[in-house]
Design a protein around this motif. Structure first.
Motif, PDB file in Angstrom:
ATOM      1  N   ARG A  89     -33.270  26.317 -27.624  1.00 31.07           N
ATOM      2  CA  ARG A  89     -32.212  25.789 -26.750  1.00 31.07           C
ATOM      3  C   ARG A  89     -32.544  26.013 -25.265  1.00 31.07           C
ATOM      4  N   GLY A  90     -32.973  27.204 -24.921  1.00 26.80           N
ATOM      5  CA  GLY A  90     -33.305  27.525 -23.531  1.00 26.80           C
ATOM      6  C   GLY A  90     -34.415  26.649 -22.978  1.00 26.80           C
ATOM      7  N   PRO A  91     -35.560  26.555 -23.685  1.00 29.26           N
ATOM      8  CA  PRO A  91     -36.611  25.665 -23.188  1.00 29.26           C
ATOM      9  C   PRO A  91     -36.173  24.200 -23.107  1.00 29.26           C
ATOM     10  N   ALA A  92     -35.346  23.774 -24.049  1.00 31.10           N
ATOM     11  CA  ALA A  92     -34.870  22.385 -24.004  1.00 31.10           C
ATOM     12  C   ALA A  92     -33.969  22.157 -22.797  1.00 31.10           C
ATOM     13  N   GLU A  93     -33.107  23.122 -22.490  1.00 27.72           N
ATOM     14  CA  GLU A  93     -32.243  22.995 -21.315  1.00 27.72           C
ATOM     15  C   GLU A  93     -33.066  22.983 -20.029  1.00 27.72           C
ATOM     16  N   ALA A  94     -34.117  23.809 -19.980  1.00 32.73           N
ATOM     17  CA  ALA A  94     -35.000  23.812 -18.807  1.00 32.73           C
ATOM     18  C   ALA A  94     -35.725  22.483 -18.672  1.00 32.73           C
ATOM     19  N   PHE A  95     -36.174  21.941 -19.802  1.00 32.45           N
ATOM     20  CA  PHE A  95     -36.868  20.659 -19.773  1.00 32.45           C
ATOM     21  C   PHE A  95     -35.944  19.548 -19.290  1.00 32.45           C
ATOM     22  N   VAL A  96     -34.718  19.540 -19.784  1.00 26.36           N
ATOM     23  CA  VAL A  96     -33.740  18.521 -19.364  1.00 26.36           C
ATOM     24  C   VAL A  96     -33.465  18.634 -17.871  1.00 26.36           C
ATOM     25  N   ALA A  97     -33.469  19.856 -17.352  1.00 22.81           N
ATOM     26  CA  ALA A  97     -33.178  20.063 -15.931  1.00 22.81           C
ATOM     27  C   ALA A  97     -34.298  19.562 -15.032  1.00 22.81           C
ATOM     28  N   ILE A  98     -35.565  19.642 -15.479  1.00 19.96           N
ATOM     29  CA  ILE A  98     -36.669  19.280 -14.589  1.00 19.96           C
ATOM     30  C   ILE A  98     -37.299  17.928 -14.888  1.00 19.96           C
ATOM     31  N   CYS A  99     -37.105  17.404 -16.077  1.00 17.89           N
ATOM     32  CA  CYS A  99     -37.737  16.140 -16.456  1.00 17.89           C
ATOM     33  C   CYS A  99     -36.938  14.958 -15.897  1.00 17.89           C
ATOM     34  N   PRO A 100     -37.645  13.940 -15.379  1.00 16.67           N
ATOM     35  CA  PRO A 100     -36.918  12.759 -14.880  1.00 16.67           C
ATOM     36  C   PRO A 100     -36.300  11.964 -16.025  1.00 16.67           C
ATOM     37  N   ASP A 101     -35.068  11.548 -15.830  1.00 18.32           N
ATOM     38  CA  ASP A 101     -34.359  10.739 -16.821  1.00 18.32           C
ATOM     39  C   ASP A 101     -34.723   9.275 -16.575  1.00 18.32           C
ATOM     40  N   LEU A 102     -35.700   8.782 -17.306  1.00 19.29           N
ATOM     41  CA  LEU A 102     -36.195   7.421 -17.091  1.00 19.29           C
ATOM     42  C   LEU A 102     -35.290   6.360 -17.698  1.00 19.29           C
ATOM     43  N   SER A 103     -34.318   6.770 -18.499  1.00 20.25           N
ATOM     44  CA  SER A 103     -33.386   5.785 -19.044  1.00 20.25           C
ATOM     45  C   SER A 103     -32.498   5.199 -17.946  1.00 20.25           C
ATOM     46  N   VAL A 104     -32.444   5.863 -16.799  1.00 20.40           N
ATOM     47  CA  VAL A 104     -31.682   5.351 -15.651  1.00 20.40           C
ATOM     48  C   VAL A 104     -32.208   3.980 -15.234  1.00 20.40           C
ATOM     49  N   PHE A 105     -33.496   3.761 -15.398  1.00 20.32           N
ATOM     50  CA  PHE A 105     -34.140   2.544 -14.916  1.00 20.32           C
ATOM     51  C   PHE A 105     -34.196   1.435 -15.959  1.00 20.32           C
ATOM     52  N   ASN A 106     -33.743   1.706 -17.164  1.00 18.94           N
ATOM     53  CA  ASN A 106     -33.797   0.730 -18.249  1.00 18.94           C
ATOM     54  C   ASN A 106     -32.434   0.054 -18.384  1.00 18.94           C
ATOM     55  N   VAL A 107     -32.319  -1.135 -17.830  1.00 20.79           N
ATOM     56  CA  VAL A 107     -31.047  -1.869 -17.877  1.00 20.79           C
ATOM     57  C   VAL A 107     -31.158  -3.107 -18.772  1.00 20.79           C
ATOM     58  N   SER A 108     -32.106  -3.092 -19.694  1.00 24.57           N
ATOM     59  CA  SER A 108     -32.310  -4.272 -20.543  1.00 24.57           C
ATOM     60  C   SER A 108     -31.083  -4.568 -21.403  1.00 24.57           C
ATOM     61  N   GLN A 109     -30.430  -3.528 -21.928  1.00 15.80           N
ATOM     62  CA  GLN A 109     -29.229  -3.759 -22.729  1.00 15.80           C
ATOM     63  C   GLN A 109     -28.106  -4.349 -21.878  1.00 15.80           C
ATOM     64  N   ASP A 110     -27.999  -3.900 -20.641  1.00 17.99           N
ATOM     65  CA  ASP A 110     -26.990  -4.455 -19.736  1.00 17.99           C
ATOM     66  C   ASP A 110     -27.238  -5.944 -19.495  1.00 17.99           C
ATOM     67  N   LEU A 111     -28.509  -6.299 -19.290  1.00 18.76           N
ATOM     68  CA  LEU A 111     -28.842  -7.716 -19.085  1.00 18.76           C
ATOM     69  C   LEU A 111     -28.494  -8.543 -20.311  1.00 18.76           C
ATOM     70  N   LEU A 112     -28.806  -8.025 -21.484  1.00 17.43           N
ATOM     71  CA  LEU A 112     -28.522  -8.757 -22.721  1.00 17.43           C
ATOM     72  C   LEU A 112     -27.028  -8.943 -22.945  1.00 17.43           C
ATOM     73  N   GLN A 113     -26.224  -7.977 -22.524  1.00 16.71           N
ATOM     74  CA  GLN A 113     -24.782  -8.044 -22.730  1.00 16.71           C
ATOM     75  C   GLN A 113     -24.056  -8.705 -21.564  1.00 16.71           C
ATOM     76  N   GLY A 114     -24.794  -9.121 -20.524  1.00 13.32           N
ATOM     77  CA  GLY A 114     -24.171  -9.786 -19.391  1.00 13.32           C
ATOM     78  C   GLY A 114     -23.478  -8.856 -18.423  1.00 13.32           C
ATOM     79  N   ILE A 115     -23.771  -7.566 -18.501  1.00 12.23           N
ATOM     80  CA  ILE A 115     -23.192  -6.592 -17.575  1.00 12.23           C
ATOM     81  C   ILE A 115     -24.003  -6.652 -16.280  1.00 12.23           C
ATOM     82  N   PRO A 116     -23.342  -6.865 -15.151  1.00 13.39           N
ATOM     83  CA  PRO A 116     -24.096  -6.993 -13.900  1.00 13.39           C
ATOM     84  C   PRO A 116     -24.723  -5.671 -13.456  1.00 13.39           C
ATOM     85  N   VAL A 117     -25.882  -5.787 -12.825  1.00 11.19           N
ATOM     86  CA  VAL A 117     -26.565  -4.643 -12.232  1.00 11.19           C
ATOM     87  C   VAL A 117     -26.171  -4.634 -10.760  1.00 11.19           C
ATOM     88  N   THR A 118     -25.434  -3.627 -10.348  1.00 11.36           N
ATOM     89  CA  THR A 118     -24.896  -3.617  -8.991  1.00 11.36           C
ATOM     90  C   THR A 118     -25.913  -3.054  -7.993  1.00 11.36           C
TER      91      THR A 118
END
Length: 153
Positions: free
Chosen positions: A92-121
């Motif tokens: 748990r500790g190493p996983a929490e440390a990894f989550v804290a320092i690793c970049p969350d690349l899902s922020v840049f993936n808006v493909s599902q939003d495009l498919l569902q017609g949700i606008p990218v602001t």
């Protein structure tokens, strides 16, 4: 990387009408978000290349890319009241440390939003740009310090 991304996004935008999709500004913003993601991955590769071999740098970078895209799942598992991190409390500790320092690349993936017609602001793209630049500056600073210590002879 920027020229390659521009070429791929241009080809993607040219192909979309043949697939029956209307090209909107959201598609361009999605391409811009992917470019921000590529900047982070390139900076991660620079850090790893400063202290390891090319093969290991590639493997480490690919691993960070994969885990960065799945970081939201790791966060959900950490918040869960049962599951992997409850059964393995030592991880748990190493996983929490990894989550804290690793970049969350899902922020840049808006493909599902495009498919569902949700606008990218524009506000979302602006915040993603700030997130990306913060990581890139930090990672390139670390890489430059590591490169100064590396002996190339």
């Amino acid at each position: 990387l920027g020229a390659g991304m521009a070429l791929m996004i241009t080809l993607w935008v040219m192909i979309l009408p043949y697939k029956g999709t209307d090209v909107t500004l959201d598609h361009g913003l999605a391409g811009l978000l992917l470019f921000f993601e590529v900047m982070i991955v390139a900076a991660v590769a620079m850090v790893f290349s400063a202290f390891s071999s090319p093969v290991l740098s590639g493997l480490f970078t690919f691993g960070i890319f994969g885990l960065g895209r799945l970081l939201y799942l790791i966060e959900e598992m950490l918040e869960s009241s049962k599951g992997f991190f409850i059964n393995n409390p030592g991880l748990r500790g190493p996983a929490e440390a990894f989550v804290a320092i690793c970049p969350d690349l899902s922020v840049f993936n808006v493909s599902q939003d495009l498919l569902q017609g949700i606008p990218v602001t524009g506000a979302y793209v602006g915040s993603a740009l700030g997130y990306s630049l913060a990581f890139v500056v930090c990672l390139l600073s670390i890489a430059s310090v590591l490169f100064l210590r590396r002996d190339f002879t």
